[in-house]
Design an enzyme around this catalytic site. Structure first.
Site, PDB file in Angstrom:
ATOM      1  N   LYS A 100      45.409  41.010  46.329  1.00  0.00           N
ATOM      2  CA  LYS A 100      45.083  39.926  47.249  1.00  0.00           C
ATOM      3  C   LYS A 100      45.343  40.355  48.683  1.00  0.00           C
ATOM      4  O   LYS A 100      46.409  40.923  48.931  1.00  0.00           O
ATOM      5  CB  LYS A 100      45.964  38.734  46.893  1.00  0.00           C
ATOM      6  CG  LYS A 100      45.844  37.545  47.796  1.00  0.00           C
ATOM      7  CD  LYS A 100      46.840  36.506  47.417  1.00  0.00           C
ATOM      8  CE  LYS A 100      46.742  35.371  48.410  1.00  0.00           C
ATOM      9  NZ  LYS A 100      47.721  34.362  48.183  1.00  0.00           N
ATOM     10  N   LYS A 130      50.193  42.034  46.986  1.00  0.00           N
ATOM     11  CA  LYS A 130      49.811  40.995  47.931  1.00  0.00           C
ATOM     12  C   LYS A 130      50.168  41.460  49.333  1.00  0.00           C
ATOM     13  O   LYS A 130      51.335  41.744  49.630  1.00  0.00           O
ATOM     14  CB  LYS A 130      50.534  39.690  47.601  1.00  0.00           C
ATOM     15  CG  LYS A 130      50.217  38.573  48.588  1.00  0.00           C
ATOM     16  CD  LYS A 130      50.824  37.264  48.161  1.00  0.00           C
ATOM     17  CE  LYS A 130      50.558  36.177  49.179  1.00  0.00           C
ATOM     18  NZ  LYS A 130      51.143  34.899  48.787  1.00  0.00           N
TER      19      LYS A 130
HETATM   20  C1  PBG Z   1      51.834  31.758  49.118  1.00  0.00           C
HETATM   21  C2  PBG Z   1      50.367  31.885  49.036  1.00  0.00           C
HETATM   22  C3  PBG Z   1      49.498  32.138  50.107  1.00  0.00           C
HETATM   23  C4  PBG Z   1      48.214  32.180  49.577  1.00  0.00           C
HETATM   24  C5  PBG Z   1      48.326  31.954  48.213  1.00  0.00           C
HETATM   25  N1  PBG Z   1      49.660  31.808  47.900  1.00  0.00           N
HETATM   26  C6  PBG Z   1      49.758  32.197  51.556  1.00  0.00           C
HETATM   27  C7  PBG Z   1      50.617  33.230  52.131  1.00  0.00           C
HETATM   28  O1  PBG Z   1      51.061  34.155  51.467  1.00  0.00           O
HETATM   29  O2  PBG Z   1      50.891  33.095  53.318  1.00  0.00           O
HETATM   30  C8  PBG Z   1      46.960  32.436  50.367  1.00  0.00           C
HETATM   31  C9  PBG Z   1      45.697  32.017  49.720  1.00  0.00           C
HETATM   32  C10 PBG Z   1      44.532  31.967  50.638  1.00  0.00           C
HETATM   33  O3  PBG Z   1      44.594  32.380  51.825  1.00  0.00           O
HETATM   34  O4  PBG Z   1      43.486  31.502  50.174  1.00  0.00           O
HETATM   35  N2  PBG Z   1      52.306  30.731  48.286  1.00  0.00           N
END
Ligand code: PBG
Length: 327
Positions: A253, A201
């Site tokens: 992601k 991520k």
């Molecule tokens: C964190 C989380 C995020 C997203 C999913 N889980 C945000 C981040 O890491 O700041 C992003 C998902 C999206 O942008 O659609 N719990």
């Protein structure tokens, strides 16, 4: 023009829709799509998210209706995010693991309504529930404390399993989170609850609209725990570690800007690979389409097909229900 040698003509296989259909190497299937959903505490009606036109924060009631639509369209699973009332946020994100917190209530509700008719997943992270907006708990000097956070993730995951989540999705990028959650789930007797690890991520500008969607309190950034976009090898290392710690599925992601990683992870992973088409990806296509600058429906299908082509078995997308209905 006459040619004195036979010409290889790949275009022969593009002559008709039926021919193209016959030779297509990849296809999109509803069962491979997962719908991320937001459920908010203390709202009376579904609340639109302005940077994600068409996506809302649900009430418990509207959540059930939207879940029903997704399931009957053939969507493969639901990923739930909770949005607590601002006054319920605190330094350790207590509302996340509270059995009566918004996310756990919603999990219980959907479990009661739909049981095994879908795969119910929960975001296992603290950022929605902390008053500082970080994905973990902080040390005295304001840094994210990895190992103290693991204890909170263990509590979160167990509370989500108790509430009916079949899959927990640790998304905070703490070291050791998959192993810590696995042991906690196993000791609590939830040996069948699986983990979709947000393994690779990245710290991404494409999460912007999501921060509005969950009413994030974050100031600053997540660069001390999410990955640097410059890095590829590091992602493979993260995936390997998560699999060694017991991840049942792994995720890359965001999706579109990271398709090289989707491909590499898919080539190596012994477990299913998911990719998350994040909020910013949704917003970009939606905004361009609203200007009349892009063919919305075609762009949506193309982006999802390309994520599949890159190797994703599973795609999280805010268009899951719509696309499932169109397929
Ligand atoms: C964190 C989380 C995020 C997203 C999913 N889980 C945000 C981040 O890491 O700041 C992003 C998902 C999206 O942008 O659609 N719990």
């Amino acid at each position: 023009m006459s040619l004195d040698h036979p010409v290889v003509r790949p275009r022969r296989l593009r002559t008709t829709p039926a021919m193209r259909n016959l030779v297509a190497e990849t296809s999109l299937e509803a069962r491979a799509l997962v719908l991320p959903m937001f459920v908010a505490d203390g709202i009376e009606v579904p609340t639109p998210i302005s940077s994600m036109p068409g996506v809302v924060q649900h009430t418990e009631q509207s959540l059930v209706v939207a879940a029903e639509e997704a399931i009957s369209a053939g969507v493969g699973g639901l990923m739930l995010f909770g949005v607590p009332r601002p006054e319920d946020k605190d330094a350790i994100g207590s509302a996340g693991s509270d059995p009566n917190g918004v996310l756990n209530r919603a999990l219980r509700l959907l479990t009661k309504e739909f049981g095994d008719d879908t795969v119910l997943m929960a975001d296992t992270c603290l950022d929605e529930f902390t008053d500082h907006g970080h994905c973990g708990v902080l040390t005295g000097d304001g840094r994210v404390d990895n190992d103290a956070t693991l204890e909170r993730y263990a509590e979160l995951a167990v509370s989500q399993a108790e509430a009916g989540a079949q899959v927990v999705g640790p998304s905070g990028m703490m070291d050791g989170q998959i192993g810590a959650i696995r042991s906690a789930l196993d000791s609590a007797g939830y040996t069948d609850v699986s983990q979709l690890a947000y393994a690779a991520k990245y710290a991404s500008a494409f999460y912007g609209p999501f921060r509005e969607a969950v009413g994030s309190s974050l100031r600053g950034d997540r660069r001390s725990y999410q990955q640097d976009s410059a890095n590829r090898r590091e992602a493979l290392h993260e995936v390997e570690l998560d699999i060694a710690e017991g991840a049942d599925m792994v995720m890359v992601k965001p999706a579109l800007a990271y398709l090289d990683l989707v491909r590499e992870v898919a080539d190596r992973s012994p477990v299913p690979v998911a990719a998350y088409q994040v909020s910013g990806e949704y917003a970009m296509i939606t905004a361009a389409a609203q200007q009349g600058w892009i063919d919305r429906d075609a762009a949506i299908l193309e982006s999802l097909l390309c994520i599949r082509r890159a190797g994703a078995d599973i795609i999280l997308t805010y268009w899951a229900t719509e696309v499932a209905n169109r397929l």
